[in-house]
Design a protein around this motif. Structure first.
Motif, PDB file in Angstrom:
ATOM      1  N   GLN A  63       0.832  -1.206   0.000  1.00 56.46           N
ATOM      2  CA  GLN A  63       0.000   0.000   0.000  1.00 56.46           C
ATOM      3  C   GLN A  63       0.869   1.259   0.000  1.00 56.46           C
ATOM      4  O   GLN A  63       0.625   2.202  -0.747  1.00 56.46           O
ATOM      5  N   VAL A  64       1.903   1.286   0.811  1.00 58.80           N
ATOM      6  CA  VAL A  64       2.810   2.439   0.880  1.00 58.80           C
ATOM      7  C   VAL A  64       3.584   2.582  -0.431  1.00 58.80           C
ATOM      8  O   VAL A  64       3.717   3.678  -0.972  1.00 58.80           O
ATOM      9  N   ILE A  65       4.083   1.478  -0.959  1.00 63.30           N
ATOM     10  CA  ILE A  65       4.830   1.508  -2.222  1.00 63.30           C
ATOM     11  C   ILE A  65       3.942   2.040  -3.342  1.00 63.30           C
ATOM     12  O   ILE A  65       4.367   2.876  -4.144  1.00 63.30           O
ATOM     13  N   THR A  66       2.697   1.585  -3.381  1.00 62.80           N
ATOM     14  CA  THR A  66       1.758   2.037  -4.404  1.00 62.80           C
ATOM     15  C   THR A  66       1.470   3.529  -4.256  1.00 62.80           C
ATOM     16  O   THR A  66       1.417   4.257  -5.252  1.00 62.80           O
ATOM     17  N   ARG A  67       1.294   3.992  -3.030  1.00 65.51           N
ATOM     18  CA  ARG A  67       1.030   5.415  -2.781  1.00 65.51           C
ATOM     19  C   ARG A  67       2.222   6.270  -3.237  1.00 65.51           C
ATOM     20  O   ARG A  67       2.043   7.300  -3.869  1.00 65.51           O
TER      21      ARG A  67
END
Length: 88
Positions: A63-67
């Motif tokens: 989720q953080v990588i995608t954001r």
């Protein structure tokens, strides 16, 4: 002795991805002329977490990588593998 509660990437692949993320994020930060705190804000992560990515101690979720990828407008493949689509 103080131990960190954060889990480091425990695989060579995890370490490589984190190293590539740091490289791409710093490249983008310099290209945009941003301070590190402004880059963290742009990526919607805290300053300490940003520095954790840079020094290899963070363990970002998908989720953080995608954001980060979305906010920087950098494809996931480039962020994680350090390879631009045109280089393939």
């Amino acid at each position: 002795m103080v131990t960190s509660k954060r889990k480091k990437p425990d695989t060579d692949l995890g370490t490589m991805i984190l190293r590539n993320m740091a490289m791409v994020m710093e490249r983008e930060r310099e290209k945009r002329g941003l301070a590190k705190k402004d880059m963290a804000r742009l990526c919607e992560i805290t300053n300490p977490y940003y520095f954790g990515i840079l020094n290899g101690t963070a363990n970002p979720s998908l989720q953080v990588i995608t954001r980060i990828s979305t906010n920087l407008k950098v494809p996931l493949q480039e962020l994680m593998m350090g390879v631009k689509s045109s280089d393939i």
